[in-house]
Every structure is written in structure tokens, then in C-alpha cells.
Design a protein around this motif. Structure first.
Motif, mmCIF file in Angstrom:
data_model
loop_
_atom_site.group_PDB
_atom_site.id
_atom_site.type_symbol
_atom_site.label_atom_id
_atom_site.label_comp_id
_atom_site.label_asym_id
_atom_site.label_seq_id
_atom_site.Cartn_x
_atom_site.Cartn_y
_atom_site.Cartn_z
ATOM 1 N N ILE A 25 -42.159 -21.130 -27.744
ATOM 2 C CA ILE A 25 -42.163 -19.847 -27.039
ATOM 3 C C ILE A 25 -41.970 -18.741 -28.064
ATOM 4 O O ILE A 25 -41.127 -18.849 -28.949
ATOM 5 N N SER A 26 -42.764 -17.687 -27.935
ATOM 6 C CA SER A 26 -42.698 -16.576 -28.874
ATOM 7 C C SER A 26 -42.683 -15.256 -28.117
ATOM 8 O O SER A 26 -43.101 -15.189 -26.961
ATOM 9 N N ASN A 27 -42.231 -14.224 -28.803
ATOM 10 C CA ASN A 27 -42.334 -12.879 -28.228
ATOM 11 C C ASN A 27 -43.588 -12.170 -28.728
ATOM 12 O O ASN A 27 -43.793 -11.000 -28.436
ATOM 13 N N LYS A 28 -44.425 -12.912 -29.456
ATOM 14 C CA LYS A 28 -45.677 -12.343 -29.970
ATOM 15 C C LYS A 28 -46.832 -13.274 -29.611
ATOM 16 O O LYS A 28 -46.918 -14.396 -30.113
ATOM 17 N N ALA A 29 -47.726 -12.809 -28.767
ATOM 18 C CA ALA A 29 -48.827 -13.642 -28.288
ATOM 19 C C ALA A 29 -49.747 -14.109 -29.406
ATOM 20 O O ALA A 29 -50.359 -15.175 -29.301
ATOM 21 N N VAL A 66 -37.519 -20.683 -21.085
ATOM 22 C CA VAL A 66 -36.961 -21.813 -21.826
ATOM 23 C C VAL A 66 -36.451 -22.875 -20.850
ATOM 24 O O VAL A 66 -36.695 -24.074 -21.034
ATOM 25 N N ASP A 67 -35.772 -22.441 -19.805
ATOM 26 C CA ASP A 67 -35.176 -23.385 -18.849
ATOM 27 C C ASP A 67 -36.203 -24.228 -18.098
ATOM 28 O O ASP A 67 -35.869 -25.309 -17.615
ATOM 29 N N HIS A 69 -38.249 -25.973 -19.355
ATOM 30 C CA HIS A 69 -38.417 -27.181 -20.167
ATOM 31 C C HIS A 69 -37.145 -28.026 -20.248
ATOM 32 O O HIS A 69 -37.151 -29.070 -20.901
ATOM 33 N N SER A 70 -36.072 -27.594 -19.603
ATOM 34 C CA SER A 70 -34.786 -28.311 -19.591
ATOM 35 C C SER A 70 -34.387 -28.809 -20.975
ATOM 36 O O SER A 70 -34.175 -30.000 -21.195
ATOM 37 N N PRO A 71 -34.253 -27.893 -21.925
ATOM 38 C CA PRO A 71 -34.007 -28.330 -23.309
ATOM 39 C C PRO A 71 -32.593 -28.853 -23.545
ATOM 40 O O PRO A 71 -31.619 -28.290 -23.055
ATOM 41 N N ALA A 72 -32.529 -29.926 -24.304
ATOM 42 C CA ALA A 72 -31.233 -30.403 -24.780
ATOM 43 C C ALA A 72 -30.805 -29.585 -25.991
ATOM 44 O O ALA A 72 -29.610 -29.456 -26.269
ATOM 45 N N LEU A 73 -31.776 -29.030 -26.699
ATOM 46 C CA LEU A 73 -31.523 -28.238 -27.894
ATOM 47 C C LEU A 73 -32.574 -27.132 -27.958
ATOM 48 O O LEU A 73 -33.753 -27.378 -27.719
ATOM 49 N N VAL A 74 -32.131 -25.924 -28.272
ATOM 50 C CA VAL A 74 -33.029 -24.786 -28.449
ATOM 51 C C VAL A 74 -32.982 -24.424 -29.934
ATOM 52 O O VAL A 74 -31.922 -24.073 -30.458
ATOM 53 N N VAL A 75 -34.143 -24.536 -30.580
ATOM 54 C CA VAL A 75 -34.228 -24.361 -32.023
ATOM 55 C C VAL A 75 -35.006 -23.076 -32.317
ATOM 56 O O VAL A 75 -36.180 -22.979 -31.983
ATOM 57 N N LEU A 76 -34.339 -22.117 -32.918
ATOM 58 C CA LEU A 76 -34.999 -20.876 -33.293
ATOM 59 C C LEU A 76 -35.685 -21.091 -34.636
ATOM 60 O O LEU A 76 -35.061 -21.558 -35.588
ATOM 61 N N TYR A 91 -26.828 -21.058 -23.667
ATOM 62 C CA TYR A 91 -27.201 -22.226 -24.475
ATOM 63 C C TYR A 91 -26.096 -22.642 -25.448
ATOM 64 O O TYR A 91 -26.364 -23.353 -26.423
ATOM 65 N N GLU A 92 -24.875 -22.246 -25.160
ATOM 66 C CA GLU A 92 -23.764 -22.541 -26.062
ATOM 67 C C GLU A 92 -23.728 -24.025 -26.429
ATOM 68 O O GLU A 92 -23.840 -24.892 -25.566
ATOM 69 N N GLY A 93 -23.646 -24.264 -27.729
ATOM 70 C CA GLY A 93 -23.628 -25.626 -28.236
ATOM 71 C C GLY A 93 -24.995 -26.268 -28.368
ATOM 72 O O GLY A 93 -25.113 -27.367 -28.910
ATOM 73 N N ARG A 94 -26.035 -25.591 -27.858
ATOM 74 C CA ARG A 94 -27.401 -26.143 -27.903
ATOM 75 C C ARG A 94 -28.379 -25.229 -28.614
ATOM 76 O O ARG A 94 -29.584 -25.457 -28.585
ATOM 77 N N LEU A 95 -27.883 -24.192 -29.273
ATOM 78 C CA LEU A 95 -28.736 -23.173 -29.863
ATOM 79 C C LEU A 95 -28.486 -23.129 -31.372
ATOM 80 O O LEU A 95 -27.354 -22.899 -31.814
#
Length: 179
Positions: A25-29, A66-67, A69-76, A91-95
Motif C-alpha cells: 500500500i502506498s500514498n503515491k499511485a 491495511v486492516d 489484509h489482517s496483518p500480523a506485521l506491518v512493515v514500512l 498496530y502497537e507491537g506490529r509496526l
């Protein structure tokens, strides 16, 4: 992002850890990462932050996306926006994020030039947990590169980036392996 996706496939994260990169997912198409991710068959979405009246409104829409996709981890990875405390708390602990300096040194932008200007002999990259305070989360992994005599910010950035591509997938895999 591509280094993480590639590592997830080469190291068989799905078979070994029950984990896979499922969406980008991006903020830029027109982000190059989205184009590449689509070519890899990943779910992709773009939300233009300029279409939202406030940072909080954008982050709420991003969180909803983002939700799905029910992520276990969100990776920037290359996401260059400061996230609101509400998003971070959700996303505390998962970001996690990667920063191109040896944190806690040189938070924020222009890290390579700032390291050169400060006379640092070493620079690097840090994978860290994301907190509401910019670039201050718990350090998960670091990679060190030398600052060479006569280095430019671009030359240093290139050496750091090569380490980021190695470090970030390793750190993400360690997190998913740990559960």
C-alpha cells in the motif's frame, strides 16, 4: 520492499513460518514499488494523502485499507510520512520501519549528509519498532558501513542502501520466526 518480498519467497517464509507478504500500500499511485508489486501478483492499493483534509483522516483510511489484509506485521518500506499516534497505537507491537542511520543518531531526514558533516567514521541503518515519537522505537537490528574520506551523501547512501536490503528482510524474518 522488493528485497523483503524476494527474501520471503527465496527463504520460503510461508512454508517455514506460515507468513507471506500479501499486500503493498502506498500514498503515491505511481510509486515504483507498486508497479513492481503488481508484477509479482501482490494485492496493491494507493491512497493519495492529499485527498484527505487532515493527517488523521488519511491515517484512518490507511488503517482501514491495511486492516482488510489482517496483518500480523506491518512493515514500512519507503513510506515517507509521519504516522499519527492513533495509527501507531492501532498496530502497537506490529509496526516496524527501517531508518538510514545508526539510531539514535540522526533521526529524521538528510541522515547521510548529517553524518558526514558531523565527522562520523561510521554510518548505517537501523530496523526499529515504530512509536509515536519519530525514529525512537526499540532497535531490532543495525548494520554499519564506513564513512569514507571524500564521501558524498549519495555515495554513503548507496552503501547504506545495500545494507538495508540485506538487514531489513533478516529482521522481518526474525520477527515472524519469533511469533
Amino acid at each position: 520492499m522488493a528485497a523483503i518480498v524476494d527474501a520471503s519467497r527465496q527463504r520460503r517464509w510461508l512454508e517455514r513460518h506460515g507468513a507471506a507478504v500479501t499486500a503493498v500500500i502506498s500514498n503515491k499511485a505511481d510509486a515504483g514499488g507498486l508497479i513492481w508489486a503488481r508484477s509479482q501478483g501482490l494485492a496493491c492499493a494507493a491512497l493519495d494523502h492529499r485527498a484527505y483534509p487532515t493527517r488523521e483522516a488519511f491515517d484512518a483510511a490507511l488503517m482501514a485499507q491495511v486492516d482488510t489484509h489482517s496483518p500480523a506485521l506491518v512493515v514500512l518500506a519507503g513510506f515517507m510520512r509521519i504516522l499519527t499516534p492513533g495509527f501507531v497505537a492501532h498496530y502497537e507491537g506490529r509496526l516496524v520501519n527501517i531508518h538510514p542511520s545508526l539510531l539514535p543518531a540522526f533521526t529524521g531526514l538528510h541522515t547521510h549528509q548529517r553524518a558526514i558533516d558531523a565527522g562520523c567514521r561510521f554510518a548505517g541503518a537501523t530496523v526499529h519498532r515504530v512509536t509515536a515519537e519519530l525514529d525512537h522505537g526499540a532497535i531490532l537490528a543495525q548494520a554499519v558501513v564506513p564513512v569514507m574520506p571524500g564521501d558524498t551523501a549519495d555515495a554513503l547512501a548507496s552503501r547504506v542502501l545495500s545494507q538495508e536490503h540485506r538487514l531489513y528482510p533478516q529482521a522481518v524474518e526474525a520477527l515472524i520466526a519469533a511469533g
